[in-house]
Scaffold this motif. Structure first.
Motif, PDB file in Angstrom:
ATOM      1  N   ARG A   2      -8.213  -5.259   3.751  1.00 36.66           N
ATOM      2  CA  ARG A   2      -7.995  -3.871   3.390  1.00 36.66           C
ATOM      3  C   ARG A   2      -8.718  -3.453   2.127  1.00 36.66           C
ATOM      4  O   ARG A   2      -9.140  -2.323   1.966  1.00 36.66           O
TER       5      ARG A   2
ATOM      6  N   GLY B 153      -4.771 -10.366   4.506  1.00 38.73           N
ATOM      7  CA  GLY B 153      -4.377  -8.966   4.593  1.00 38.73           C
ATOM      8  C   GLY B 153      -4.934  -8.132   3.460  1.00 38.73           C
ATOM      9  O   GLY B 153      -5.396  -6.995   3.660  1.00 38.73           O
TER      10      GLY B 153
ATOM     11  N   ASP C 242       0.868  -1.175   0.000  1.00 36.34           N
ATOM     12  CA  ASP C 242       0.000   0.000   0.000  1.00 36.34           C
ATOM     13  C   ASP C 242       0.908   1.230   0.000  1.00 36.34           C
ATOM     14  O   ASP C 242       1.697   1.428   0.934  1.00 36.34           O
TER      15      ASP C 242
ATOM     16  N   ILE D  48       1.621  -5.452   2.814  1.00 32.99           N
ATOM     17  CA  ILE D  48       0.315  -6.084   3.034  1.00 32.99           C
ATOM     18  C   ILE D  48       0.415  -7.596   3.012  1.00 32.99           C
ATOM     19  O   ILE D  48      -0.120  -8.280   3.887  1.00 32.99           O
TER      20      ILE D  48
END
Length: 470
Positions: A464, A460, A409, A418
């Protein structure tokens, strides 16, 4: 190994490919001559050579291939444009893109003849030769492309055989997927890079082509809607089988297709040069010589298609802007050898460069200091490939020779890790997010097996970005 891969956009491929016509003796001779069959011709008559038992297998294979497209008759040996910055930035003006569709109707995308996009008569058009009766029901099902299918082009080199392979990533509808080889094309030299391109013939049907750079100095362009071809539609940098004076002099390491000016392709080479080609004429329009070492990467800006980046082993990235004839360009020092470049699809002004030292650097072209906005220590070995997710802003994938693929990210120029994926692909040479299924990541490496990772299967990533699923 898989040296490069590219997604084919959904809807670009015909549901059923067309089979090209049988090759002539001249085509077979050229295949043997250029090394595709690794067999040298003697002074024997061609009929005797074909009958020779040593090439019987080659003949059988060749007969199963199709009639090739001829080379562009417009690919003349005109000298390349000099490296003067004013000439470089004026190349789009020279192309006269605004009036491109109004040129003489005699100018064709590719030269006339069997295997081309344009044909003087229906009898010469292999697209009118239906292939459905050439396959049994199972093969026909595998060859047919459905609206839910995704296609991936892979440039491969295995056991001294070089191929262009087209894979189908099939959605079975029950939450599972199949990945299988649809067709392949034998190519003579080890491939290094690919670029899918849609280069239409003056408003006619859209095209479905791939450009290939290799250890050869020319660039081959293949029609992906034809199966069993033996030669490319066009060879940029070659005329009549001979190298033209505007060709690269060393291997072509990277290619970039201009999505706005769709007949334009940029190439980067070990000869330290960047070239801009007009596929419609087969000519090199501009040659840029602003690097001092091998050029490993080129990339067109998504928002300003006249802007071109190039990155080199001389540890620099150079920008040329065709919108401003007085603009001499920008140059950034990366302090590391450049492996790959990518423009941020969500920002006109931002790009990232991956380096041999394992880092990724982010830049803003508006910054007067020409320093990176961030430096990400992404991998222990070189970052050979990078890919932005076009659907989720600031989501970047990196692939490395350490065998791993990572997701990052990049929000607020403060990169955060991530996920890490070990795809069992060997050294990773190429990664690419799909534009149609944006959380699917295609991965190719030294093991030679195509991998497709649904990144949302990682906790992960899903936590997100799960809400960004299209």
């Amino acid at each position: 190994m898989i040296t490069s891969l590219s997604w084919i956009p959904k809807g670009a491929s015909k549901a059923m490919p067309y089979e090209a016509q049988s090759p002539s003796k001249e085509d077979i001779k050229e295949l043997i001559h250029n090394g595709t069959f690794k067999k040298s011709l003697s002074d024997m008559d061609m009929d005797d050579e074909i009958k020779n038992c040593e090439v019987a297998h080659a003949k059988a294979v060749a007969k199963s291939f199709g009639k090739p497209c001829s080379e562009s008759k417009d690919a003349s040996s005109s000298s390349s444009t000099s490296a003067d910055p004013d000439n470089v930035v004026n190349f789009l003006k020279e192309l006269d893109m605004d009036n491109y569709d109004e040129e003489d109707d005699e100018i064709e995308l590719f030269s006339s003849g069997q295997g081309d996009l344009y044909y003087p008569s229906n009898e010469m058009d292999p697209y009118l030769n239906n292939t459905e009766d050439k396959y049994d029901s199972e093969d026909l099902d595998d060859m047919t492309i459905r609206p839910t299918d995704s296609l991936i082009i892979c440039a491969t080199s295995r056991d001294k055989t070089n191929n262009l392979e087209v894979y189908v990533y099939e959605d079975t509808g029950n939450g599972t997927h199949n990945l299988y080889l649809r067709n392949d094309i034998i190519i003579p030299e080890e491939p290094l890079c690919t670029a899918w391109l849609d280069c239409p013939l003056k408003g006619r049907e859209k095209g479905n082509f791939v450009a290939i750079g290799s250890m050869e100095t020319s660039i081959e362009i293949w029609d992906l809607d034809l199966v069993k071809e033996v030669l490319p539609c066009v060879r940029l940098g070659r005329i009549g089988g001979e190298t033209s004076q505007d060709s690269h002099s060393e291997p072509v390491i990277d290619l970039a297709w201009n999505k706005e000016f769709r007949n334009i392709v940029a190439s980067a080479s070990a000869d330290k040069k960047v070239k801009v080609w007009d596929v419609a004429t087969g000519k090199c329009k501009v040659t840029m010589e602003h690097h001092k070492n091998k050029v490993h990467a080129v990339a067109w800006n998504h928002y300003a298609p006249e802007v071109l980046l190039s990155g080199s082993r001389d540890r620099t990235v150079v920008l040329k802007d065709g919108r401003d004839p007085s603009h001499s360009g920008l140059k950034w020092s990366t302090k590391g050898k450049v492996e790959s470049l990518a423009w941020d699809p969500h920002s006109e002004h931002s790009f990232v460069a991956s380096l041999k030292d394992g880092t990724v650097k982010g830049f803003d072209i508006r910054a007067s200091h020409l320093s990176p906005n961030f430096t990400l220590h992404a991998h222990d070995n070189e970052v050979s490939s990078i890919s932005y997710n076009i659907h989720a802003p600031n989501l970047l994938a990196t692939g490395s020779e350490d065998g791993s693929v990572k997701i990052w990210d990049l929000s607020n120029n403060q990169p955060s890790w991530i996920a890490t994926h070990m795809p069992d692909a060997g050294k990773v040479f190429s990664v690419s997010f799909s534009a149609d299924c944006p959380f699917l990541l295609a991965i190719g490496g030294s093991e030679g097996n195509l991998k497709v990772w649904d990144t949302l299967s990682d906790t992960g990533v899903s936590q997100r970005y799960g809400s960004n699923r299209p």
